[in-house]
Write a protein that holds these residues in place. Sequence first.
Motif, PDB file in Angstrom:
ATOM      1  N   TYR A 126       0.820  -1.225   0.000  1.00 28.86           N
ATOM      2  CA  TYR A 126       0.000   0.000   0.000  1.00 28.86           C
ATOM      3  C   TYR A 126       0.850   1.269   0.000  1.00 28.86           C
ATOM      4  N   PHE A 127       1.839   1.282   0.884  1.00 35.30           N
ATOM      5  CA  PHE A 127       2.634   2.519   0.963  1.00 35.30           C
ATOM      6  C   PHE A 127       3.791   2.520  -0.015  1.00 35.30           C
ATOM      7  N   GLN A 128       4.738   1.607   0.244  1.00 35.80           N
ATOM      8  CA  GLN A 128       5.999   1.677  -0.489  1.00 35.80           C
ATOM      9  C   GLN A 128       5.799   1.511  -2.002  1.00 35.80           C
ATOM     10  N   SER A 129       4.777   0.761  -2.398  1.00 28.70           N
ATOM     11  CA  SER A 129       4.561   0.587  -3.836  1.00 28.70           C
ATOM     12  C   SER A 129       3.519   1.556  -4.379  1.00 28.70           C
ATOM     13  N   LEU A 130       2.255   1.369  -3.943  1.00 27.41           N
ATOM     14  CA  LEU A 130       1.168   2.121  -4.555  1.00 27.41           C
ATOM     15  C   LEU A 130       1.245   3.617  -4.248  1.00 27.41           C
ATOM     16  N   PHE A 131       1.281   3.935  -2.970  1.00 26.26           N
ATOM     17  CA  PHE A 131       1.240   5.345  -2.564  1.00 26.26           C
ATOM     18  C   PHE A 131       2.444   6.118  -3.093  1.00 26.26           C
ATOM     19  N   VAL A 132       3.610   5.541  -2.886  1.00 24.58           N
ATOM     20  CA  VAL A 132       4.832   6.224  -3.305  1.00 24.58           C
ATOM     21  C   VAL A 132       4.829   6.424  -4.817  1.00 24.58           C
ATOM     22  N   ASP A 133       4.366   5.426  -5.526  1.00 26.86           N
ATOM     23  CA  ASP A 133       4.320   5.533  -6.980  1.00 26.86           C
ATOM     24  C   ASP A 133       3.405   6.676  -7.411  1.00 26.86           C
ATOM     25  N   CYS A 134       2.217   6.722  -6.773  1.00 22.90           N
ATOM     26  CA  CYS A 134       1.265   7.777  -7.134  1.00 22.90           C
ATOM     27  C   CYS A 134       1.813   9.160  -6.803  1.00 22.90           C
ATOM     28  N   LEU A 135       2.393   9.290  -5.602  1.00 20.36           N
ATOM     29  CA  LEU A 135       2.925  10.591  -5.208  1.00 20.36           C
ATOM     30  C   LEU A 135       4.079  11.002  -6.122  1.00 20.36           C
ATOM     31  N   GLY A 136       4.873  10.016  -6.520  1.00 17.43           N
ATOM     32  CA  GLY A 136       5.959  10.299  -7.456  1.00 17.43           C
ATOM     33  C   GLY A 136       5.392  10.825  -8.758  1.00 17.43           C
ATOM     34  N   LEU A 137       4.311  10.209  -9.189  1.00 12.72           N
ATOM     35  CA  LEU A 137       3.673  10.655 -10.422  1.00 12.72           C
ATOM     36  C   LEU A 137       3.172  12.092 -10.259  1.00 12.72           C
ATOM     37  N   LEU A 138       2.554  12.371  -9.107  1.00 12.86           N
ATOM     38  CA  LEU A 138       2.049  13.724  -8.869  1.00 12.86           C
ATOM     39  C   LEU A 138       3.195  14.735  -8.841  1.00 12.86           C
ATOM     40  N   ALA A 139       4.319  14.328  -8.265  1.00 13.73           N
ATOM     41  CA  ALA A 139       5.479  15.217  -8.269  1.00 13.73           C
ATOM     42  C   ALA A 139       5.905  15.505  -9.698  1.00 13.73           C
ATOM     43  N   MET A 140       5.828  14.495 -10.539  1.00 10.64           N
ATOM     44  CA  MET A 140       6.149  14.646 -11.956  1.00 10.64           C
ATOM     45  C   MET A 140       5.198  15.654 -12.598  1.00 10.64           C
ATOM     46  N   VAL A 141       3.905  15.542 -12.239  1.00 13.38           N
ATOM     47  CA  VAL A 141       2.924  16.506 -12.748  1.00 13.38           C
ATOM     48  C   VAL A 141       3.319  17.909 -12.276  1.00 13.38           C
ATOM     49  N   GLY A 142       3.739  18.000 -11.012  1.00  6.49           N
ATOM     50  CA  GLY A 142       4.190  19.283 -10.468  1.00  6.49           C
ATOM     51  C   GLY A 142       5.335  19.850 -11.276  1.00  6.49           C
ATOM     52  N   ALA A 187      10.399  -5.360 -14.640  1.00  3.59           N
ATOM     53  CA  ALA A 187      10.454  -6.170 -15.863  1.00  3.59           C
ATOM     54  C   ALA A 187      11.512  -7.262 -15.732  1.00  3.59           C
ATOM     55  N   ALA A 188      12.712  -6.846 -15.300  1.00  4.50           N
ATOM     56  CA  ALA A 188      13.825  -7.789 -15.303  1.00  4.50           C
ATOM     57  C   ALA A 188      13.681  -8.865 -14.238  1.00  4.50           C
ATOM     58  N   THR A 189      13.023  -8.511 -13.110  1.00  7.82           N
ATOM     59  CA  THR A 189      12.902  -9.507 -12.044  1.00  7.82           C
ATOM     60  C   THR A 189      11.554 -10.190 -12.089  1.00  7.82           C
ATOM     61  N   ASN A 190      10.747  -9.775 -13.057  1.00  6.93           N
ATOM     62  CA  ASN A 190       9.403 -10.332 -13.179  1.00  6.93           C
ATOM     63  C   ASN A 190       8.705 -10.281 -11.821  1.00  6.93           C
ATOM     64  N   ASP A 191       8.708  -9.084 -11.231  1.00  6.60           N
ATOM     65  CA  ASP A 191       8.207  -8.861  -9.867  1.00  6.60           C
ATOM     66  C   ASP A 191       6.729  -9.215  -9.762  1.00  6.60           C
ATOM     67  N   PRO A 192       6.388 -10.188  -8.927  1.00  6.08           N
ATOM     68  CA  PRO A 192       4.979 -10.591  -8.812  1.00  6.08           C
ATOM     69  C   PRO A 192       4.114  -9.494  -8.211  1.00  6.08           C
ATOM     70  N   TRP A 193       4.720  -8.531  -7.472  1.00  8.84           N
ATOM     71  CA  TRP A 193       3.936  -7.446  -6.853  1.00  8.84           C
ATOM     72  C   TRP A 193       4.007  -6.173  -7.698  1.00  8.84           C
ATOM     73  N   GLY A 194       4.574  -6.317  -8.871  1.00  8.12           N
ATOM     74  CA  GLY A 194       4.840  -5.151  -9.728  1.00  8.12           C
ATOM     75  C   GLY A 194       3.614  -4.310  -9.998  1.00  8.12           C
ATOM     76  N   ARG A 195       2.431  -4.981 -10.127  1.00  2.00           N
ATOM     77  CA  ARG A 195       1.257  -4.193 -10.498  1.00  2.00           C
ATOM     78  C   ARG A 195       0.823  -3.221  -9.392  1.00  2.00           C
ATOM     79  N   TRP A 196       1.391  -3.379  -8.179  1.00  2.00           N
ATOM     80  CA  TRP A 196       1.113  -2.398  -7.111  1.00  2.00           C
ATOM     81  C   TRP A 196       1.809  -1.063  -7.373  1.00  2.00           C
ATOM     82  N   SER A 197       2.741  -1.080  -8.317  1.00  2.00           N
ATOM     83  CA  SER A 197       3.387   0.184  -8.711  1.00  2.00           C
ATOM     84  C   SER A 197       2.907   0.515 -10.110  1.00  2.00           C
ATOM     85  N   PRO A 198       1.799   1.252 -10.239  1.00  2.00           N
ATOM     86  CA  PRO A 198       1.169   1.426 -11.544  1.00  2.00           C
ATOM     87  C   PRO A 198       2.112   2.030 -12.584  1.00  2.00           C
TER      88      PRO A 198
END
Lengths: 694, 270
Positions: A126-142, A187-198
């Motif tokens: 929830y945090f380290q993957s999803l939330f951080v990813d979204c906030l990073g994206l928002l920072a990019m928008v900023g 991609a390279a590690t074929n991370d099974p939780w990867g989809r939590w980082s949109p």
Amino acid sequence: MILAAANNAAGNAADATRQVLWNISHAWVMYALLVPTMLIFGRGVYRQVKKWRAGRPVQRFDRPGERIKRVVRHVLLQQATLRDRFAGAYHFLLFWGMITLTIATTVVLIHHDLGLPVMQGRFYLYFQSLFVDCLGLLAMVGVAMLAVRRWIVRPKKLVPTRESTGLLVLLFVILGTGFLLEGWRIAATNDPWGRWSPVGSIVAAGSLAVANVETLKSAHLFTWWFHLLIVFGLIAWAPYTKLLHVLTAPLNIYTANLDAGGGTLKTIDFDNAPSFGINSLEQFTWKDLLDLDACTECGRCTSVCPANTVGKQLSPRDLILDMQHLLDRSDLASVSGPADADDDYEPAFPVIGSTAALSPEALWQCTSCAACVEACPVSIEQLPKIIDLRRFEVMENAKFPQTLQDAVGSLEERGHPFKGTQFSRVDWAQALHTQGFDVPTIGDVQDPEVLLWAGCGGALVERNQKSTQALAQLLSKAGVKYAILGREETCTGDPARRIGNEFLFETLAQQNIETFRTNNIRTVVTSCPHCFNTFRNEYPRLGGEFEVMHHTTFLAKLIGEGRLTINAEATEKITFHDPCYLGRHNGITEPPRELLQRSARAPLIEMAQHGQQSFCCGGGGGMSFVDEAPDQRVNQERARQALATDAETVAVGCPFCTTMLEDGINAVKGDREMAVKDIAEIIWESVSGGVDSG
Amino acid sequence: MQILVCLKQILDPEVPPRDFQIDRGRRAAIQGSANLVTNIFCENALETALQLRERSEGEISALSIGPASAEDVLRKAIALKVDHACLVEQEVAGSGSHSAITARLLAAAIRKLGTFDLILLGREAGDWGAGQTGGLLAEELGLPFVGFVDHIEAADGGVVLRRQTDTGWEKVRAELPLVATITNSEENVPRIPKTRDIMKSHRKPLTTWKPSDLGLSEEDVSSAADALEVVDLYIPEKTGECEFIQGESIEEKANAFAARIAAVVQRAGV
Ligand code: SF4
Ligand code: SF4
């Protein structure tokens, strides 16, 4: 690698985590690079801290509760920053984005380097993957919004520098490479939780479409080191750029002045001060110096500055930045202690006249409206510094514009700043007397409820005598037991103080305090916000403790208590001009509006700039005694703003505003008619209903 | 160069008209609510002296005759860094209306103070506006006199003075010592003192004499008093009358208007 491999098949969320440094060898190089980075960073910070510490002492760590509240409001919630919608929005995104990313990095550090397995399970997802990813994206928008503003919108208040462009590019690269790294790892590690980082999984899918795993691994390796170098580079460089505000802004907001506007000017110890006023950096307090370094160059102060708006030289932003650059070049620690109080005070790091923004011309354009202070998102106090510099010009150099010298001279000789006035302090009352209305003087009334303070502006300027007369009649109508001081009144000292003659201010203030004491005065009502502000915020320090009310507050109270009744509501459309010393300096914006609402039939019309964000009439800070260039008159600018509404009357609550606005409107109104009336006049019309004149 | 500047304290000429009061019996103005200030032309004289001292070496002494309150005028001069200050304390009869007495007292004080190259006064005082003291003082001291000067330059042991006349300026070269009265110009706008100097001015020495210290006999003073007598003093009353010109046509009104003006002008004897 302490961690369990992450590429088991997706299963129990409780096991979710990822492998840190999966593709990186020689990680020690990173730690090795961190040392010089932190050293350079530390040197940059220390260099500034040392400079601040060379400033004079001032107490700014008292009342921690209030200070923490300020930090929550202006740092965490970014309230002041958000007042500018667009800039506020991207700053908010960048601020929270970068904070989140920093927290995320810290989590990795705790997890990996301290060996505390926190980065796992639901927290990881929830945090380290999803939330951080979204906030990073928002920072990019900023960052994108920032770029749009800097390169496409280009508001006048922004002065583009190579430094700011460089910082913008670095932020973009850091965020961009961050997402690439994440995507390539998934991609390279074929991370099974990867989809939590949109964002990461989109990058991963996209990359796999064009490259194979091996290529991505090498790209990842290269980019990882590149990303690291850029991040470290930015950290090392930050304290030498305006990014220093990441540290200084919260500190500055925490140590902000908590007193109302008027209380912010310094006091001077005339027996010991090495110089009266300031013309050298080391004479400032540490907080003043911190102010200089906290500036984010946003330009908001200059964009709201009335003097700058009408095309004058004064720019509070440049004033702060030029002093900041001066501070950069100066070794304050080299000045050995305060100099002796002797004649030949030689400023070590002269400020006045060192640049155009610090020229005497610019200093004498300030109306002391405090719009700059109000607008600054990081609580910088531009106005008190302007007054410090003015003080030096007035008290140490004895050089300032002739018309201001005349005003000061008149204050010294006659106790009022209106050189050449044809009136005495009691003429307005005597005029009422000839109409059969007596204004009681202090000796005539036993124990008056309030003292009616006419003020120089209310008594000695013909136009304002009508307002003062209306107020006296209102008080009498309401059955208030009041009295005036008459000839015993002398200027509160406000113009002397804003012009920079603190010595004269103290003399006048002490005189008044003595008069109040002998006459046992406890409550004062005045129609002049300048007098009001001085009484309320500046006299207590000199021993003058009494209650003071602006007439709008007092009249609202009288109506509220049923002592005054509105007989005929005003039918005209009214707009209200907030006097700076009532609204911004003292936060009183509601009582006058309430009063107008009660006495007028039509709803109050607001000008675009009103309340705390109101635009000055041009008369404060001694400026009503200065001849402005005909094409650079602040009062005409405000008059245009009033004329842009469809109001028929501008209501004011200040004698200076009355005359400034009346002159301004007459100069620019063309065929349009617009009256300027003090609120007391409007209420008097409504109360007397045009019939009974007291 | 040794410069002496005479300074007079007067009732504030800016007192609001309705506050201005006189005592007709004593033929003098009453202070009432008015303040006491330094006469503006005296300030111009002091400014001229200060500028002269900046350009060529020298010392400035300030001298005033008046009641004890006149000390303020001298303290202000001290704040502007004059080198010496002296007050001759005297409740001047008729509020300083008597230029001849003033000139005699000034002359005696100046002789006692020392020798001066240049003695400057304001061209007139803002209370009585007589403009006599400068000339009379030169007479008392037996020195040459130049009036209405607005600029002084030291030149070859003497001075070049620029004086205002009805038609323009005159430049006068003169030997020292001399007495000059100063008028205002853009160049001698009085400066203001620094705050620190104001604070210090109260601790600086100031010589105070009584007229009796000046070695003048009763007779010396009374003989000067004979020179002038103020017969009456009053505040002129301003009155206005409003009259409407009648007439059918605009020409008729204009003619009637012109005739009225002619009559009024004639009556006033213009
Ligand atoms: S106080 Fe007002 S006039 Fe002065 S610099 Fe600030 S905004 Fe400008
Ligand atoms: S002083 Fe404040 S408002 Fe002005 S540019 Fe700096 S940060 Fe912005």
